[in-house]
Design a protein around this motif. Structure first.
Motif, mmCIF file in Angstrom:
data_model
loop_
_atom_site.group_PDB
_atom_site.id
_atom_site.type_symbol
_atom_site.label_atom_id
_atom_site.label_comp_id
_atom_site.label_asym_id
_atom_site.label_seq_id
_atom_site.Cartn_x
_atom_site.Cartn_y
_atom_site.Cartn_z
ATOM 1 N N VAL A 172 43.109 45.793 30.722
ATOM 2 C CA VAL A 172 43.347 44.931 31.880
ATOM 3 C C VAL A 172 42.830 45.624 33.134
ATOM 4 O O VAL A 172 43.281 46.713 33.487
ATOM 5 C CB VAL A 172 44.840 44.593 32.066
ATOM 6 N N HIS A 173 41.870 44.980 33.787
ATOM 7 C CA HIS A 173 41.354 45.452 35.066
ATOM 8 C C HIS A 173 41.794 44.471 36.146
ATOM 9 O O HIS A 173 41.959 43.284 35.887
ATOM 10 C CB HIS A 173 39.827 45.536 35.024
ATOM 11 N N PHE A 174 41.969 44.979 37.352
ATOM 12 C CA PHE A 174 42.415 44.091 38.424
ATOM 13 C C PHE A 174 41.801 44.502 39.748
ATOM 14 O O PHE A 174 41.305 45.626 39.916
ATOM 15 C CB PHE A 174 43.946 44.085 38.535
ATOM 16 N N SER A 175 41.824 43.578 40.689
ATOM 17 C CA SER A 175 41.374 43.852 42.042
ATOM 18 C C SER A 175 42.190 43.000 42.991
ATOM 19 O O SER A 175 42.573 41.868 42.663
ATOM 20 C CB SER A 175 39.882 43.551 42.196
ATOM 21 N N LEU A 176 42.447 43.534 44.178
ATOM 22 C CA LEU A 176 43.302 42.892 45.168
ATOM 23 C C LEU A 176 42.638 42.944 46.533
ATOM 24 O O LEU A 176 42.042 43.958 46.900
ATOM 25 C CB LEU A 176 44.646 43.623 45.226
ATOM 26 N N ALA A 232 52.369 39.882 44.678
ATOM 27 C CA ALA A 232 51.601 38.967 43.826
ATOM 28 C C ALA A 232 50.922 39.730 42.701
ATOM 29 O O ALA A 232 50.966 39.326 41.525
ATOM 30 C CB ALA A 232 50.572 38.221 44.667
ATOM 31 N N LEU A 233 50.297 40.856 43.040
ATOM 32 C CA LEU A 233 49.635 41.650 42.011
ATOM 33 C C LEU A 233 50.632 42.150 40.980
ATOM 34 O O LEU A 233 50.407 42.027 39.763
ATOM 35 C CB LEU A 233 48.929 42.844 42.667
ATOM 36 N N ARG A 234 51.760 42.710 41.427
ATOM 37 C CA ARG A 234 52.751 43.232 40.491
ATOM 38 C C ARG A 234 53.314 42.133 39.597
ATOM 39 O O ARG A 234 53.532 42.330 38.396
ATOM 40 C CB ARG A 234 53.876 43.931 41.256
ATOM 41 N N SER A 235 53.556 40.964 40.182
ATOM 42 C CA SER A 235 54.102 39.872 39.390
ATOM 43 C C SER A 235 53.123 39.419 38.307
ATOM 44 O O SER A 235 53.503 39.206 37.150
ATOM 45 C CB SER A 235 54.450 38.700 40.313
ATOM 46 N N GLY A 283 43.827 38.366 57.076
ATOM 47 C CA GLY A 283 44.478 37.279 57.794
ATOM 48 C C GLY A 283 45.670 36.780 57.014
ATOM 49 O O GLY A 283 46.564 37.544 56.658
ATOM 50 N N GLY A 284 45.690 35.509 56.684
ATOM 51 C CA GLY A 284 46.805 34.921 55.955
ATOM 52 C C GLY A 284 46.532 34.647 54.494
ATOM 53 O O GLY A 284 47.289 33.916 53.853
ATOM 54 N N LEU A 285 45.466 35.214 53.931
ATOM 55 C CA LEU A 285 45.116 34.958 52.536
ATOM 56 C C LEU A 285 45.160 36.228 51.697
ATOM 57 O O LEU A 285 44.835 37.321 52.179
ATOM 58 C CB LEU A 285 43.714 34.354 52.427
ATOM 59 N N VAL A 286 45.541 36.034 50.428
ATOM 60 C CA VAL A 286 45.551 37.110 49.432
ATOM 61 C C VAL A 286 44.791 36.617 48.215
ATOM 62 O O VAL A 286 44.986 35.481 47.776
ATOM 63 C CB VAL A 286 46.992 37.473 49.025
ATOM 64 N N LEU A 287 43.918 37.440 47.659
ATOM 65 C CA LEU A 287 43.230 37.126 46.414
ATOM 66 C C LEU A 287 43.501 38.229 45.394
ATOM 67 O O LEU A 287 43.459 39.418 45.737
ATOM 68 C CB LEU A 287 41.724 37.002 46.617
ATOM 69 N N VAL A 288 43.771 37.819 44.167
ATOM 70 C CA VAL A 288 43.966 38.755 43.054
ATOM 71 C C VAL A 288 43.059 38.320 41.914
ATOM 72 O O VAL A 288 42.995 37.133 41.576
ATOM 73 C CB VAL A 288 45.432 38.768 42.572
ATOM 74 N N ALA A 289 42.362 39.271 41.327
ATOM 75 C CA ALA A 289 41.543 39.003 40.151
ATOM 76 C C ALA A 289 42.008 39.883 39.002
ATOM 77 O O ALA A 289 42.271 41.071 39.196
ATOM 78 C CB ALA A 289 40.069 39.263 40.442
ATOM 79 N N LEU A 290 42.128 39.290 37.810
ATOM 80 C CA LEU A 290 42.440 40.012 36.580
ATOM 81 C C LEU A 290 41.333 39.730 35.582
ATOM 82 O O LEU A 290 40.864 38.589 35.473
ATOM 83 C CB LEU A 290 43.775 39.546 35.991
#
Length: 260
Positions: free
Chosen positions: A140-144, A100-103, A148-155
């Motif tokens: 561009v800054h990011f965090s991942l 998800a982050l790479r995409s 459990g079953g959840l993923v969060l990505v912030a840009l």
């Protein structure tokens, strides 16, 4: 703050948030990783939507084809780490998170997911080359985060940190009280026992998000910073904004963004 929109990667939130989410919590856009197929070469870079883009991926919502495609986006080191997981659920969460982050970065930068200029910053503790991941390009800054079953990505165009966690058990909240600021520990002690796990987890994800944004992680003592255990977060510093994130029941999440 608002969520971004990378085109066909998005669906409406699958976890069914209220029609009008509480104003104090941010509502992330939901990623559909099945749409990754055929997106090896993005059409070109696009500007980040200020001040923040926030995305949620649900691991269990991805079918086998999406998971296979997601693995193809990882680099050799990430694939090796994925293979090392003993449990399928942990491997799938790792794969979904990093794909998800790479995409998302691929779409924003207009660069193939496999050719992203990723690097590791120096470790905040020892200075070694194993600190948080970052881009060699500016702007561009990011965090991942995944749990459990959840993923969060912030840009974001400024330093940002995000954290999601499964709600702590009563025992875990009790055992980790030393990680809280003294005022937070006092707040927790005044609550009924059944409310303490949720309150502790709220405080913990806020702290993690802030420390990720700073770039220190848990090298910095989380008890130093007050973020509150109540329903509204408290900014630990005038240069930072902390907001809770709307996620499915059983989880808590927060994002921290450095502001001018």
């Amino acid at each position: 703050m608002s969520e971004g929109h990378p085109g066909s990667l998005l669906t409406l939130p699958a976890h069914g948030p209220p029609a009008v989410p509480p104003p104090e919590r941010l509502c992330p856009a939901v990623l559909d990783l099945s749409a990754l197929h055929g997106r090896t070469y993005p059409p070109g870079p696009r500007a980040l939507r200020r001040p923040l883009e926030l995305y949620l991926a649900q691991v269990g919502a991805q079918d086998e084809r999406a998971l296979r495609r997601a693995q193809e986006l990882l680099d050799a080191e990430e694939r090796a780490r994925a293979r090392a997981f003993r449990h399928d659920r942990d491997r799938d969460a790792y794969v979904v998170a990093h794909a998800a982050l790479r995409s998302l970065l691929s779409i924003v930068l207009g660069i193939r997911a496999g050719a992203l200029p990723l690097m590791r910053e120096p470790c905040a503790g020892c200075g070694g080359p194993h600190g948080r991941p970052a881009l060699r390009t500016a702007g561009v800054h990011f965090s991942l985060s995944h749990s459990g079953g959840l993923v969060l990505v912030a840009l974001a165009p400024a330093p940002v940190g995000v954290d999601v966690e499964v709600l702590a058990t009563a025992q875990a909240a009790l055992d980790a009280r030393s990680a809280l600021h003294a005022a937070e520990a006092q707040e927790l002690a005044l609550l009924p026992a059944h409310e303490r796990p949720a309150a502790f987890t709220r405080a913990w994800v806020r702290k993690e998000a802030y420390l990720k944004g700073l770039g220190t992680g848990l090298v910095r003592n989380p008890a130093l910073d007050y973020v509150g255990t109540g329903t509204l977060p408290v900014a630990p510093s005038p240069e930072w904004t902390v907001r809770d994130v709307l996620v499915p029941a059983g989880y808590a999440a927060a994002v921290a963004l450095r502001t001018p």
